[in-house]
Design an enzyme around this catalytic site. Structure first.
Site, mmCIF file in Angstrom:
data_model
loop_
_atom_site.group_PDB
_atom_site.id
_atom_site.type_symbol
_atom_site.label_atom_id
_atom_site.label_comp_id
_atom_site.label_asym_id
_atom_site.label_seq_id
_atom_site.Cartn_x
_atom_site.Cartn_y
_atom_site.Cartn_z
ATOM 1 N N GLY C 156 0.682 -1.346 0.317
ATOM 2 C CA GLY C 156 0.139 0.251 -0.109
ATOM 3 C C GLY C 156 1.438 0.859 -0.034
ATOM 4 O O GLY C 156 2.302 1.004 0.853
ATOM 5 N N CYS C 157 0.681 2.147 0.122
ATOM 6 C CA CYS C 157 1.208 3.718 -0.200
ATOM 7 C C CYS C 157 1.480 4.050 1.021
ATOM 8 O O CYS C 157 2.326 4.481 1.531
ATOM 9 C CB CYS C 157 0.451 4.715 -1.450
ATOM 10 N N TYR C 158 0.331 4.190 2.097
ATOM 11 C CA TYR C 158 0.747 4.757 3.058
ATOM 12 C C TYR C 158 1.641 3.505 3.777
ATOM 13 O O TYR C 158 2.976 3.886 4.516
ATOM 14 C CB TYR C 158 -0.140 4.445 3.953
ATOM 15 N N THR C 160 3.926 1.499 2.196
ATOM 16 C CA THR C 160 5.772 2.108 1.827
ATOM 17 C C THR C 160 6.636 3.321 2.364
ATOM 18 O O THR C 160 7.080 3.368 2.504
ATOM 19 C CB THR C 160 5.696 2.370 0.598
ATOM 20 N N ALA C 161 5.603 4.477 2.533
ATOM 21 C CA ALA C 161 6.130 5.662 3.156
ATOM 22 C C ALA C 161 6.221 5.181 4.667
ATOM 23 O O ALA C 161 7.664 5.455 5.601
ATOM 24 C CB ALA C 161 5.208 6.923 3.330
#
Lengths: 350, 350, 350, 350
Positions: C156-158, C160-161
């Site tokens: 997921g994008c969150y 990853t960060a």
């Protein structure tokens, strides 16, 4: 009636309170010194508290949306329709029969010719007999008719900005025979609050485009007004665009003008007594934020050298002078209130 | 192959690398297969690492900005000027004398008449003798001259969008005698990277306005191009507006057209072989994001019914086809490279 | 070389090509030197030309979307799923059986425990037997497993960060026993391209809010990764917010840290050889635009005085390192290509 | 005095009327039923009409900015300073000596310790003897002191949002011993109206970043307030971020909380009688637009499961409850007016 009004606030109903026009009506009427929100009708949100649907109104309104069949609309002095096109025309005749006055923010009563209406809106009109009675609710053009109207067709947002830009020129017969051009730009709230991919932030932001160049529904509305003003049919090229912002319309209007007439004086004279039109000093460039949240059209008149053209810049807040504010202005006229009642406050900037 | 490239890459200098045009040149030239950034000149940032000034370039460039007196510009094959207007004209003659070719992204060499230049830019031109030599760098209009030029005047952003919109019409002699109108809208990067209250997010966001209706510096540039195309002076009304977005220009262009000519075919034919102009299908509305980050102009042609008008919609990225991308296209032409070299990638959307 | 590439390019299929993840995959794969788009599947747009649905791709792709039953997915070397959650798990087993490798950009294969999956995604998993086989596609955490995987669950994008922000701290055992906090902010494209009132420009613009504080689906995904890193369950408070912009995630991450360890050195050492993680100099504040359009995570490490806390700032482009770019990075690993293949270009700013 | 006030409106002076705080004061005071704008001081715009500088105010104000030496400030009942930090402290003593009350929207009188002030603001304080007299103008914390004050230090925007978020927790002694964390996000108007490259639309739009993680001037202000509330020094990690929007602050505040206390009840009880703090229902996510243009703080209290943490979400309009609105609220208190006078209207949304 007036004496009852003096004691009792005007009882107001809103049908279709969940779109942006309806939201803005609620904001304005909550602060209006002579109006009282009696009922709010919403099919989709019936039973919900208004401040659950619109949390920004928490603490300011203690009502629920009602289904139309549960709402006491006939007890209202006036009902505003902020519904999609084609809804009001089915409910208005019964309300008029009950002596309720109507201000329709949609397009149902804007065009006088039922055939033209059917052509642009894709269905036959449900009460064509009312089209000639309805007053077109642009006070600067039609104030006396509005005062006496039972039924007011509140103008479209683009027509408000464009007609006010051309009005002095057409009334004075100063526009040359060529086509008039209105290159108009609107914030995204003009498209309403419906779920649509095209109106997502991800699609509109950092982006600019024209739309419906082949024909927008506001075109016949503007042409009809021009016919009335100039007493002859005037061609108009109307190109709408969408700006990545929420509120505001900027119309850049072009016409041929010959001769040495002082256009600045013509505009200032036309609008000298208008509380909601502001003609700026020569050389000005009105910006949409200068009318954000208020019922005002600001106009500047330019004559580019050697071009034989006038360029009129006209800005409004599409939700206020282009919709809910103008509707309240019309209500004020219909009920004999000061025209600026409830509409006299400052824009919010930045 | 690699060893040949090491020797053969075009050595490029950029003067004024810290504005948006310069930033975009750096982005494009870093990926260019046949160019090598030799030096970057900035008065204000001399001594600073490029990636300290532009952190988004960390890991992609290992250079420092230099003062002009420290930079080895004469060792470059070509120098791009991305400086404010009035800077390049003081440095270009010496560079030309050293056989360095020049692409100026500012306005110094765009106007052929030094008196017109002085009138619009407020000072006498420093090397008027070069004005007639400079090639106006719009390849679709002037490709052969660019190929052979020592000095290219890269067009302004508005002129690129407006000239490409009118070019087929003027070349075919189809525009009627009335004034042409270009209602143009630009993102905020067109105003540059200078500190100015007017360009703050707080001033531009949620806002829309026209500016310089009385006369913008791009007006004489467009008129000069029209004179060259149509072999007669054509009046133009040009109204620029600022859109609350970073990149993109949308020009909505109006002309009188009589008769039954197939304008779609005219446009498609004119641009059939152009790698960087895309004529959309009839009825289309190009959006600025469709060209974001790429060297491309997309155009749609409309004829509103009964108006006797054509409406041409034209979009570019003002920093690419309107500035740095077109400059690279010009460099490709000047050095005999494929015209699309380093410019062949997809827009970024959303 | 060209003939070898013609034979050797990886044949790629994309299922769900009409959302933002799919759009971005198309952009990246069109430029990829070793990949070839073989087929694009879309239920809703089957039969449409890709460049009719996405006009910004005109001139770059000459394909149509296909219905899944018409698409030759089994002829692909790899199929990317950019579908809503719960779609891929129904199609993946058959493709694996045909020796097609899979990279799923949705959540179907991210959680190892089918009960946890069912709890957060509201239905039983369709092929729980594949959950333990799937490689979690964060190369910085799991590179070797990805190289050998048939099935990669793209993070997921969150996550990853957030995981990249905490990874060095957790691997080094430096985070104190208190809860970790990830205060994360995402642009609107993270919510996808579906029609929803909440995601209109008119609702998101000039507005900021948190959402799903009580529990977001990325929470169990991050926790699972933390368990794997630190070999013990770590509590995490995760609060997502939506920013009025299109692209970008900024995670502000907090942990207790005691002692005098040089955290800057720990982060630099951990990511020294990572092509797509950039540890900024001390005192830096990474901005989301510095990674716009590129496959990169930029990180800065701060220790506010007297607080006993570390604050890690981490930015990615949610559609690139947070989705399509990372998926291409995973493809590169799975097919033995250079990890940066097709991902080596500059961000677009401004 | 009160009897004069009953007849005569409060005479108000504004020094520094050209920044955003000053603009917003003008907007609010123009509508205030008991105040009258007596004079507006601006060094840079002295002699200019207010509505030439701020065209959105055309028709609403008929005054000019004055130089401080020309302005009749001593005839005012109260003077608001909306100047940069370090200006008011040079003018306040003389005005107090003339029985003019002062509300300073800058930071000059917010910190009680002149050494701390000098450390954070980079110069010695000009009238340290007034620091202990000044009332910190957060009515929810300090109402009685404000009523009786000659000099009110209007709080910073971040401190207003953060202190109101933590106040009930600290007063009740419910926050655990670990550091408090305030992850705060502000619209761009918080940076003021100065010309600065960093605040251009082109730099801020489509972008998100933290800033001054190492120490922001609002940190000692918040700490001082926490000391006063909890009677012991509390560590705070404060990370500000800039959001690409004009108005609004969202503070996401974290604290350790143990035990089973009903935090929702604690917050509702604390703010039950506060006209300008609204505690939302459990599970809510306040959005900044819900307070746009109004003097209101909306708060929601969350307890993520298994985390031992409370997450408090707090939103204000930084220019209203975070600046000019709170200043008017303080004026109302100082002059015995109803606290909501002139501040009782609806937010503008969308």
């Amino acid at each position: 009636m007036l004496s009852r009004l003096k004691m009792d606030r005007i009882h107001v109903g809103i049908v279709g309170g969940t779109g942006y026009g309806g939201m803005e009506l609620v904001r304005l009427l909550l602060e209006h010194p002579a109006a009282k929100l009696h009922c709010l009708v919403s099919r989709s949100e019936a039973g919900q508290r208004v401040d659950d649907v619109f949390p920004h109104l928490r603490g300011r309104i203690d009502k629920r949306f009602q289904a139309v069949e549960d709402a006491d609309l006939t007890a209202c002095d006036v009902v505003f329709f902020a519904t999609p096109n084609g809804v009001a025309m089915h409910q208005v005749p019964a309300l008029l029969a009950n002596n309720v006055r109507i201000i329709d923010l949609a397009a149902d009563f804007r065009l006088r010719d039922p055939d033209v209406w059917a052509q642009w809106y894709g269905e036959p009109h449900a009460c064509p007999e009312l089209l000639s009675e309805a007053a077109y609710g642009l006070p600067e053009l039609n104030r006396e008719a509005i005062r006496n109207a039972r039924l007011v067709a509140n103008p479209g947002c683009y027509p408000t900005a464009v007609i006010l830009a051309f009005l002095p020129l057409l009334q004075a017969g100063l526009a040359g025979p060529g086509s008039l051009i209105a290159d108009a730009k609107s914030g995204a709230s003009g498209a309403g609050r419906g779920a649509a991919v095209d109106n997502l932030l991800t699609e509109l932001s950092e982006n600019f485009r024209a739309y419906r160049v082949a024909g927008h529904r506001h075109l016949p509305e503007i042409r009809q007004a021009f016919d009335g003003i100039a007493n002859c049919s005037r061609e108009l090229v109307f190109v709408p665009h969408v700006v990545p912002m929420i509120r505001g319309i900027h119309a850049t209007c072009y016409a041929e003008v010959s001769g040495e007439v002082d256009l600045q004086a013509v505009y200032e004279t036309t609008y000298r007594d208008e509380p909601f039109v502001d003609v700026l000093a020569p050389g000005s460039h009105p910006e949409t934020r200068s009318v954000r949240g208020v019922n005002l059209c600001r106009i500047a008149v330019h004559r580019p050298p050697e071009s034989g053209r006038v360029v009129v810049l006209s800005v409004i807040d599409n939700l206020v002078k282009g919709a809910a504010g103008q509707a309240v202005q019309n209500m004020n006229l219909m009920f004999g209130l000061p025209e600026t009642s409830g509409l006299n406050f400052s824009p919010i900037a930045p």
